[in-house]
Design an enzyme around this catalytic site. Structure first.
Site, PDB file in Angstrom:
ATOM      1  N   GLU A   1       0.870  -1.165   0.000  1.00  0.00           N
ATOM      2  CA  GLU A   1       0.000   0.000   0.000  1.00  0.00           C
ATOM      3  C   GLU A   1       0.914   1.225   0.000  1.00  0.00           C
ATOM      4  O   GLU A   1       1.817   1.316   0.834  1.00  0.00           O
ATOM      5  CB  GLU A   1      -0.885   0.007   1.249  1.00  0.00           C
ATOM      6  CG  GLU A   1      -1.790   1.216   1.222  1.00  0.00           C
ATOM      7  CD  GLU A   1      -2.780   1.305   2.370  1.00  0.00           C
ATOM      8  OE1 GLU A   1      -2.845   0.381   3.191  1.00  0.00           O
ATOM      9  OE2 GLU A   1      -3.476   2.334   2.410  1.00  0.00           O
TER      10      GLU A   1
ATOM     11  N   ARG B   1       5.631 -13.104   9.296  1.00  0.00           N
ATOM     12  CA  ARG B   1       6.282 -11.847   8.975  1.00  0.00           C
ATOM     13  C   ARG B   1       7.639 -11.772   9.672  1.00  0.00           C
ATOM     14  O   ARG B   1       7.897 -12.492  10.635  1.00  0.00           O
ATOM     15  CB  ARG B   1       5.405 -10.676   9.403  1.00  0.00           C
ATOM     16  CG  ARG B   1       5.183 -10.616  10.908  1.00  0.00           C
ATOM     17  CD  ARG B   1       4.136  -9.577  11.322  1.00  0.00           C
ATOM     18  NE  ARG B   1       4.571  -8.242  11.045  1.00  0.00           N
ATOM     19  CZ  ARG B   1       3.990  -7.445  10.126  1.00  0.00           C
ATOM     20  NH1 ARG B   1       2.972  -7.866   9.413  1.00  0.00           N
ATOM     21  NH2 ARG B   1       4.432  -6.227   9.925  1.00  0.00           N
TER      22      ARG B   1
ATOM     23  N   LYS C   1       4.513   0.692   9.538  1.00  0.00           N
ATOM     24  CA  LYS C   1       4.604   1.937   8.774  1.00  0.00           C
ATOM     25  C   LYS C   1       4.046   3.112   9.570  1.00  0.00           C
ATOM     26  O   LYS C   1       4.556   4.220   9.487  1.00  0.00           O
ATOM     27  CB  LYS C   1       3.839   1.796   7.451  1.00  0.00           C
ATOM     28  CG  LYS C   1       4.683   1.155   6.363  1.00  0.00           C
ATOM     29  CD  LYS C   1       3.990   1.257   5.028  1.00  0.00           C
ATOM     30  CE  LYS C   1       3.104   0.075   4.807  1.00  0.00           C
ATOM     31  NZ  LYS C   1       2.502   0.037   3.470  1.00  0.00           N
TER      32      LYS C   1
HETATM   33  P1  ATP Z   1      -0.038  -1.643   6.669  1.00  0.00           P
HETATM   34  O1  ATP Z   1      -0.948  -2.604   5.945  1.00  0.00           O
HETATM   35  O2  ATP Z   1      -0.182  -1.601   8.146  1.00  0.00           O
HETATM   36  O3  ATP Z   1       0.064  -0.301   6.045  1.00  0.00           O
HETATM   37  P2  ATP Z   1       1.991  -3.447   5.860  1.00  0.00           P
HETATM   38  O4  ATP Z   1       3.317  -3.553   6.510  1.00  0.00           O
HETATM   39  O5  ATP Z   1       1.079  -4.607   5.836  1.00  0.00           O
HETATM   40  O6  ATP Z   1       1.408  -2.200   6.537  1.00  0.00           O
HETATM   41  P3  ATP Z   1       1.765  -3.357   3.006  1.00  0.00           P
HETATM   42  O7  ATP Z   1       2.124  -2.245   2.119  1.00  0.00           O
HETATM   43  O8  ATP Z   1       0.366  -3.814   3.025  1.00  0.00           O
HETATM   44  O9  ATP Z   1       2.222  -2.906   4.436  1.00  0.00           O
HETATM   45  O10 ATP Z   1       2.757  -4.571   2.772  1.00  0.00           O
HETATM   46  C1  ATP Z   1       3.069  -5.077   1.500  1.00  0.00           C
HETATM   47  C2  ATP Z   1       3.453  -6.512   1.626  1.00  0.00           C
HETATM   48  O11 ATP Z   1       4.570  -6.662   2.489  1.00  0.00           O
HETATM   49  C3  ATP Z   1       2.331  -7.332   2.209  1.00  0.00           C
HETATM   50  O12 ATP Z   1       2.186  -8.507   1.441  1.00  0.00           O
HETATM   51  C4  ATP Z   1       2.781  -7.619   3.594  1.00  0.00           C
HETATM   52  O13 ATP Z   1       2.281  -8.830   4.037  1.00  0.00           O
HETATM   53  C5  ATP Z   1       4.300  -7.639   3.455  1.00  0.00           C
HETATM   54  N1  ATP Z   1       4.934  -7.291   4.725  1.00  0.00           N
HETATM   55  C6  ATP Z   1       4.736  -6.186   5.462  1.00  0.00           C
HETATM   56  N2  ATP Z   1       5.449  -6.223   6.600  1.00  0.00           N
HETATM   57  C7  ATP Z   1       6.141  -7.394   6.585  1.00  0.00           C
HETATM   58  C8  ATP Z   1       7.045  -8.029   7.490  1.00  0.00           C
HETATM   59  N3  ATP Z   1       7.397  -7.469   8.642  1.00  0.00           N
HETATM   60  N4  ATP Z   1       7.551  -9.220   7.133  1.00  0.00           N
HETATM   61  C9  ATP Z   1       7.198  -9.793   5.972  1.00  0.00           C
HETATM   62  N5  ATP Z   1       6.354  -9.264   5.090  1.00  0.00           N
HETATM   63  C10 ATP Z   1       5.805  -8.073   5.387  1.00  0.00           C
END
Ligand code: ATP
Ligand code: MG
Length: 556
Positions: A35, A260, A270
């Site tokens: 996102e 994760r 984020k």
């Molecule tokens: P949010 O949804 O809270 O804004 P997010 O960290 O989930 O934050 P996204 O932009 O949705 O951010 O993440 C993009 C991809 O990265 C998703 O598929 C998510 O699962 C993966 N991702 C995010 N944080 C991690 C992590 N700590 N370890 C592994 N994969 C991650």
């Protein structure tokens, strides 16, 4: 094959099986779906390495898709930074970057079809009522009084929602699934909401926006993603994912969840990273202390070190916490093997060689890398006036002192042995200059029966390059800054020592040509690179030579 795709894991086992049964005709298409509401961090790197690595392993492809259904939090700046970071890590997405918003028309049609088939309805409960009707983990929910509207009525209302007839929050479109489901995600989740807001990609075309679960599953289906890899929090959403693609009679990607990355001494949310930036606890998203990919790049991490780290931590189905030392180890290992050596005096004091001619210069030819001849040599100038680090002199040395002290000899790295005769002090008693003698017989050799105890680094004063060197350390001094602490938030654990600045550093002259971002080992000090953003001679410490935190932790 890059290291990201070498090792198998439970996901590659699933894909191997799919390929055996011919499920997708051998095709593998993954996606990385950020996102654009912030900069990517080290956790995202794990997901990137996994998704792109799997595509590579099976000669498939990986899409980059921006999951842009929350326009108020998103921006083009974030989109651009994400593209830059994925490329920098060394991955290539299939075709053009994609956007969930590219599919808003299709998603709208899917929603209309759900309505026609009696699988979605327009609901007018307000937020509080909605919560009340939803039930709890222990109690089933109740059907909304709007649940039995006819498809015609629902279609008309949804069209009015789209046309802008209603205010934000006045109505929503919900999937009609099961208010008694033990899985709360299936209790008639919202699939569209009204938001009168400008979108960075679609402008003012829409005032209804699809919700995450609906958008994500159908975007995967539209693109023909074979394996939709996401983190464990989405396990409970999988039934909704499956319901959505089935209800829409479309291609059915397989959602697979993995654990994760959690890293100690770090926050990888984020929202929290944005708070650090917005509240100016750090300078920017790419502050070299940030666990963002852009921050790590400025700090001096290499793409290979991050990919190696992601490879090593592996892919599993259960949550764990990775030690920050592993990340530091990955970059130390890379730079030890690949970074040229150089001399830099961070906290200089003057040394005058009383028996060396005032007008003489010498040039020493020094190896760039002790273990790699191919790295070549460089020229290091030498003269009567030098700088050494203040920490390398003690008037009254402790036992086993291997540096310079009064009356004792030490070798200058790549140069002569010198002996200190006198320490000149200022009015406050601080040593400001050392008067030493050099031994002309000792260039590159130790005369018979004579071996100085230590070797120190130095820089010729008149050839030195002035620089500012930023000594970074971990941003948090608590292992789990994110955990629940009594009366404290993660902000209370910011390490006050996370940046120290050596304002008057003196660098050997060859570093005048250092390219920003290229790593050096400053001998006896650590690994450094010239900053990518700031003008002039500004260097960042990437990592120390050894892990000083491991020692601290062992002491407890
Ligand atoms: P949010 O949804 O809270 O804004 P997010 O960290 O989930 O934050 P996204 O932009 O949705 O951010 O993440 C993009 C991809 O990265 C998703 O598929 C998510 O699962 C993966 N991702 C995010 N944080 C991690 C992590 N700590 N370890 C592994 N994969 C991650
Ligand atoms: Mg997310």
């Amino acid at each position: 094959m890059s290291e990201a795709s070498k090792t198998g894991n439970f996901i590659t086992q699933i894909i191997d099986k799919d390929n055996e049964t011919g499920k997708h005709g051998g095709k593998v298409l993954t996606r990385f779906p950020p996102e654009p509401n912030g900069y990517l961090h080290i956790g995202h790197a794990k997901s990137i390495c996994l998704n792109f690595g799997i595509a590579e392993r099976y000669q498939g492809q990986c899409n980059l898709r921006f999951d842009d259904t929350n326009p108020e939090k998103e921006s083009v700046e974030y989109i651009e930074s994400i593209k830059r970071d994925v490329e920098w890590l060394g991955f290539e997405w299939a075709g053009e970057p994609k956007f969930a918003s590219d599919y808003f028309d299709k998603l709208y049609d899917f929603a209309c079809n759900l309505i026609r088939e009696g699988k979605a309805y327009v609901c007018e409960l307000d937020g509080e009522q909605m919560r009340e009707y939803r039930g709890t983990l222990k109690e089933p929910g109740k059907n909304s009084p709007f649940r039995d509207r006819t498809p015609e009525e629902n279609l008309a209302l949804f069209e009015e929602m789209r046309a802008g007839k209603y205010a934000d929050g006045e109505k929503v479109l919900r999937a009609k699934i099961d208010m008694a489901s033990p899985n709360i995600n299936l209790r008639d989740p919202i699939i569209y909401r009204i938001r009168h807001i400008h979108h960075h990609q679609t402008g003012d075309k829409w005032c209804v926006y699809p919700m995450y679960d609906f958008t994500h599953s159908l975007s995967d289906a539209i693109e023909g993603i074979t394996h939709s890899i996401c983190t464990l929090e989405f396990q409970d959403h999988r039934p909704l994912y499956d319901w959505t693609v089935d209800a829409a009679h479309t291609f059915h990607p397989q959602q697979i969840e993995f654990a994760r990355l959690n890293l100690n001494y770090t926050v990888t949310s984020k929202r929290k990273l944005k708070q650090l930036v917005d509240e100016k606890h750090v300078d920017s998203w790419d502050d070299p202390r940030m666990p963002t990919i852009s921050g790590m790049r400025r700090r001096g991490f290499t793409p290979a070190s991050i990919r190696n780290f992601c490879e090593r931590i592996g892919v599993t189905k259960s949550d764990s916490v990775v030690d920050f030392g592993m990340l530091e180890h990955a970059i130390r290992e890379d730079l030890d093997a690949n970074a040229n050596r150089a001399m830099a005096v961070l906290n200089p004091i003057k040394v005058t060689l009383t028996n060396y001619p005032e007008d003489k210069d010498e040039i020493f030819t020094v190896a760039n890398h002790p273990k790699n001849e191919a790295a070549g040599t460089r020229e290091v100038p030498f003269s009567k006036h030098l700088f050494i680090d203040a920490a390398d002199f003690e008037e009254i040395p402790p036992r086993k002192w291997k540096r310079l002290s009064l009356g004792n000899a030490v070798r200058l790295r790549g140069g002569y042995v010198i002996t200190c005769d006198e320490a000149i002090k200022d009015a406050d008693g601080n040593v400001v200059e050392l008067l030493c003698r050099y031994d002309s017989e000792t260039l590159g050799v130790n005369p018979e029966g004579y071996k100085p105890k230590g070797v120190i680094h130095w820089v010729s004063a008149k050839h030195a390059v002035d620089a500012k060197v930023r000594l970074y350390d971990r941003l948090f001094n608590e292992e789990a800054p994110d955990a629940r602490h009594v009366d404290k938030t993660f902000l209370d654990f910011i390490n006050p020592e996370s940046i120290k600045i050596a304002e008057n550093a003196k660098l050997e002259s060859s570093l005048a040509n250092a390219k920003p971002g290229v790593g050096f080992q400053f001998e006896r000090e650590g690994y450094f690179c010239r900053d990518l953003k700031e003008e002039g001679m500004v260097f960042n410490r990437t990592v120390t030579l050894r892990d000083s935190w491991a020692k601290l932790e062992a002491k407890g």
